[in-house]
Design a protein around this motif. Structure first.
Motif, mmCIF file in Angstrom:
data_model
loop_
_atom_site.group_PDB
_atom_site.id
_atom_site.type_symbol
_atom_site.label_atom_id
_atom_site.label_comp_id
_atom_site.label_asym_id
_atom_site.label_seq_id
_atom_site.Cartn_x
_atom_site.Cartn_y
_atom_site.Cartn_z
ATOM 1 N N GLU A 144 19.116 74.484 25.028
ATOM 2 C CA GLU A 144 18.636 75.102 26.257
ATOM 3 C C GLU A 144 19.516 74.716 27.439
ATOM 4 O O GLU A 144 19.810 75.544 28.316
ATOM 5 C CB GLU A 144 17.180 74.699 26.517
ATOM 6 N N ALA A 145 19.958 73.474 27.480
ATOM 7 C CA ALA A 145 20.837 73.026 28.566
ATOM 8 C C ALA A 145 22.120 73.846 28.596
ATOM 9 O O ALA A 145 22.538 74.333 29.659
ATOM 10 C CB ALA A 145 21.162 71.540 28.392
ATOM 11 N N VAL A 146 22.753 74.010 27.445
ATOM 12 C CA VAL A 146 24.003 74.773 27.387
ATOM 13 C C VAL A 146 23.750 76.237 27.754
ATOM 14 O O VAL A 146 24.563 76.874 28.440
ATOM 15 C CB VAL A 146 24.644 74.640 25.991
ATOM 16 N N ARG A 147 22.624 76.780 27.314
ATOM 17 C CA ARG A 147 22.293 78.172 27.651
ATOM 18 C C ARG A 147 22.195 78.343 29.162
ATOM 19 O O ARG A 147 22.759 79.291 29.737
ATOM 20 C CB ARG A 147 20.972 78.579 27.000
ATOM 21 N N ILE A 148 21.510 77.418 29.827
ATOM 22 C CA ILE A 148 21.342 77.493 31.285
ATOM 23 C C ILE A 148 22.690 77.361 31.989
ATOM 24 O O ILE A 148 23.011 78.127 32.906
ATOM 25 C CB ILE A 148 20.372 76.393 31.766
ATOM 26 N N ILE A 149 23.470 76.383 31.563
ATOM 27 C CA ILE A 149 24.772 76.151 32.199
ATOM 28 C C ILE A 149 25.652 77.390 32.104
ATOM 29 O O ILE A 149 26.272 77.825 33.091
ATOM 30 C CB ILE A 149 25.455 74.930 31.546
ATOM 31 N N LYS A 150 25.709 77.995 30.913
ATOM 32 C CA LYS A 150 26.569 79.169 30.744
ATOM 33 C C LYS A 150 26.005 80.397 31.452
ATOM 34 O O LYS A 150 26.763 81.225 31.967
ATOM 35 C CB LYS A 150 26.747 79.453 29.254
ATOM 36 N N GLU A 151 24.695 80.515 31.499
ATOM 37 C CA GLU A 151 24.075 81.658 32.162
ATOM 38 C C GLU A 151 24.414 81.680 33.642
ATOM 39 O O GLU A 151 24.672 82.746 34.229
ATOM 40 C CB GLU A 151 22.562 81.606 31.966
ATOM 41 N N ILE A 152 24.442 80.506 34.276
ATOM 42 C CA ILE A 152 24.640 80.437 35.722
ATOM 43 C C ILE A 152 26.105 80.210 36.097
ATOM 44 O O ILE A 152 26.603 80.797 37.066
ATOM 45 C CB ILE A 152 23.742 79.349 36.330
ATOM 46 N N LEU A 153 26.814 79.407 35.320
ATOM 47 C CA LEU A 153 28.193 79.058 35.672
ATOM 48 C C LEU A 153 29.236 79.857 34.894
ATOM 49 O O LEU A 153 30.434 79.748 35.173
ATOM 50 C CB LEU A 153 28.436 77.558 35.452
ATOM 51 N N GLY A 154 28.803 80.631 33.894
ATOM 52 C CA GLY A 154 29.750 81.442 33.140
ATOM 53 C C GLY A 154 30.041 80.852 31.771
ATOM 54 O O GLY A 154 29.659 79.728 31.443
ATOM 55 N N GLU A 155 30.739 81.623 30.951
ATOM 56 C CA GLU A 155 31.004 81.255 29.554
ATOM 57 C C GLU A 155 32.155 80.260 29.449
ATOM 58 O O GLU A 155 33.247 80.584 28.985
ATOM 59 C CB GLU A 155 31.296 82.501 28.723
ATOM 60 N N HIS A 156 31.911 79.047 29.899
ATOM 61 C CA HIS A 156 32.915 77.988 29.796
ATOM 62 C C HIS A 156 32.990 77.462 28.361
ATOM 63 O O HIS A 156 32.012 77.509 27.606
ATOM 64 C CB HIS A 156 32.575 76.836 30.740
ATOM 65 N N ARG A 157 34.147 76.957 27.988
ATOM 66 C CA ARG A 157 34.325 76.282 26.703
ATOM 67 C C ARG A 157 33.858 74.838 26.859
ATOM 68 O O ARG A 157 34.529 74.019 27.484
ATOM 69 C CB ARG A 157 35.798 76.333 26.286
ATOM 70 N N ILE A 158 32.706 74.526 26.306
ATOM 71 C CA ILE A 158 32.118 73.192 26.474
ATOM 72 C C ILE A 158 32.503 72.334 25.285
ATOM 73 O O ILE A 158 32.008 72.532 24.177
ATOM 74 C CB ILE A 158 30.595 73.298 26.626
ATOM 75 N N THR A 159 33.400 71.384 25.505
ATOM 76 C CA THR A 159 33.879 70.531 24.415
ATOM 77 C C THR A 159 33.473 69.071 24.572
ATOM 78 O O THR A 159 33.743 68.262 23.686
ATOM 79 C CB THR A 159 35.417 70.585 24.304
ATOM 80 N N ALA A 160 32.829 68.719 25.699
ATOM 81 C CA ALA A 160 32.476 67.323 25.946
ATOM 82 C C ALA A 160 31.020 67.203 26.357
ATOM 83 O O ALA A 160 30.447 68.106 26.974
ATOM 84 C CB ALA A 160 33.376 66.720 27.026
ATOM 85 N N ALA A 161 30.439 66.073 26.009
ATOM 86 C CA ALA A 161 29.089 65.724 26.443
ATOM 87 C C ALA A 161 29.126 64.324 27.027
ATOM 88 O O ALA A 161 29.766 63.428 26.485
ATOM 89 C CB ALA A 161 28.107 65.779 25.275
ATOM 90 N N SER A 162 28.454 64.154 28.143
ATOM 91 C CA SER A 162 28.340 62.848 28.770
ATOM 92 C C SER A 162 26.907 62.363 28.601
ATOM 93 O O SER A 162 25.975 63.037 29.028
ATOM 94 C CB SER A 162 28.690 62.933 30.258
ATOM 95 N N PRO A 163 26.698 61.214 27.945
ATOM 96 C CA PRO A 163 25.331 60.734 27.728
ATOM 97 C C PRO A 163 24.697 60.266 29.032
ATOM 98 O O PRO A 163 25.225 59.378 29.689
ATOM 99 C CB PRO A 163 25.513 59.569 26.756
#
Length: 442
Positions: free
Chosen positions: A100-119
């Motif tokens: 859900e987090a990735v869905r929200i991020i891409k919906e609002i900020l665009g289809e970025h290539r997400i390769t990293a996660a910060s805990p």
């Protein structure tokens, strides 16, 4: 040369003033010709829409975007809800939030290539690392399994863990001499995540400490105070000084998470001809290999399985560790080539490793089995396995060795850490180091 990544943990969804810090610091880095990498909390992205901060959304769209979780330190945190005996249930909860987090991020900020996660907030759950890998993420920024000396990436649970070494949150409090000293320290590293929490450009406190200490506050959010203008001015002067010096400093290669992901993403294949060299290395030091290929112990175990089953090569895929303490033999056990071939099918590809393996009616631990398999594949018709260690030397990874998530400020009082810390240590067979580097850090 040090790979340097400008990293922003962009997270404060409580105080709108933090958005000003995002814009000001991020734009300074972009104007200097570099790409900021923002690890974004999804609830913050939603807050920017609610606040009408299109200016901040537009700035983020110009940057590299990665994930900093759905809701950061809001309880229950990732650690709290994944501390379960049932791994599948923990993973279901994790994916429910983080997809859900990735869905929200891409919906609002665009289809970025997400390769990293910060805990967020020390949420270094082993469940999260397996989950992020399944989501197509390669890098765990700030993980606790790391090369504490040179910040060489260490693959753990299939993600390249890169430690945090330097932070420019305090640029508003330091001198230019401090900045120069920091750069000299950064230049000693293989990879330097140069981290900033952009709200700390403007605000004096972290929102999670004010609002989520041991639990969620009730009622209105507590807002951080603003820094005096002189602090903000000093911060920007020091950041500008750093960026200007960086232009002519050939000790650094300024890069991004996407570029680092591409650098360390490799197709790894083991062939039977490599087995003698692998056996020699394992006999000398029960530890991950960096030659002839970058291999974790799970890779070695599975390659032995494939060759005993008659395959001509082993292609390394997703590695798993253990969910429980592996068995080890208490006394010598003799096995034959036929018994080993018959037992090989007990080792799976798509789940955690077995804690014991039956060979000709005799029980071996996975480390015992691997030593026997390496001997058989090197030409022995029968082999006597003797008691030996199953675990790698955790002194190489003291943060993992000493990990105890209990009693941290970010967790609720009810959090017991029944599984996370111990199971993290059971995943050491997934540890892998870059090909061609030293096996030992210390």
């Amino acid at each position: 040369m040090t790979d340097l990544i400008f990293t922003f943990d962009t997270e404060d969804y409580i105080n709108e003033k933090g958005a000003d810090g995002i814009i000001r610091a991020s734009k300074m880095v972009r104007d200097a010709g570099y790409t900021p990498c923002h690890n974004v909390v999804a609830w913050l992205v939603q807050a920017l829409v609610k606040w009408g901060r299109q200016d901040c959304i537009d700035e983020l769209k110009k940057c590299e975007i990665h994930t900093h979780s759905l809701k950061h330190s809001y309880h229950p945190t990732i650690n709290e809800y994944t501390d379960l005996e049932d791994f599948d249930q923990a993973m279901k909860l994790f994916r429910g939030e983080e997809d859900e987090a990735v869905r929200i991020i891409k919906e609002i900020l665009g289809e970025h290539r997400i390769t990293a996660a910060s805990p967020p907030g020390e949420s270094n759950s082993y469940v999260a690392q397996y989950g992020y890998y399944d989501m197509g993420i390669d890098i765990f920024e700030g993980g606790f399994v790391n090369d504490a000396i040179t910040a060489r990436p260490v693959s753990f649970c299939n993600l390249w863990n890169i430690t945090l070494k330097h932070c420019f949150d305090d640029f508003g409090k330091c001198t230019k001499d401090d900045v120069v000293k920091m750069m000299d320290e950064m230049a000693k590293l293989d990879v330097c995540i140069f981290l900033h929490h952009p709200q700390m450009h403007i605000l004096t406190s972290f929102a999670d400490r004010l609002n989520f200490y041991k639990g969620n506050i009730e009622g209105e959010w507590v807002l951080s105070d603003l820094y005096p203008e002189e602090n903000i001015k000093r911060f920007e002067e020091n950041l500008a000084f750093f960026l200007e010096r960086l232009k002519n400093d050939n000790r650094f290669n300024v890069t991004t998470f996407n570029e680092v992901s591409d650098k360390y993403r490799t197709h790894r294949v083991v062939t039977p001809e490599m087995i003698p060299e692998i056996k020699k290395a394992i006999d000398e030091d029960f530890f991950p290999l960096t030659v002839p290929e970058s291999l974790c112990l799970t890779d070695v175990l599975r390659a032995c399985r494939d060759f005993l089953l008659g395959k001509e090569e082993h292609v390394c895929t997703k590695a798993y560790g253990f969910l429980d303490l592996p068995y080890t033999i208490p006394h010598p056990v003799k096995v034959t080539v036929d018994e080993m071939r018959e037992s090989a099918s007990q080792i799976p590809d798509d789940t955690f490793l077995p804690t014991e393996i039956i060979v000709g009616g005799k029980k071996l631990g996975p480390a015992d089995w691997m030593r026997a398999a390496l001997a058989i594949l090197s030409g022995e018709r029968a082999f006597t396995v003797v008691p030996d260690k199953w675990q790698i030397d955790l002194n190489e990874f003291p943060t993992l060795r000493n990990q105890n998530f209990a009693n941290r400020w970010v967790h609720m009082e009810s959090f017991k850490d029944e599984y996370l810390s111990n199971r993290a240590r059971f995943q050491t067979w997934t540890i892998r180091l870059p090909k061609g580097t030293k096996r030992r850090i210390y």
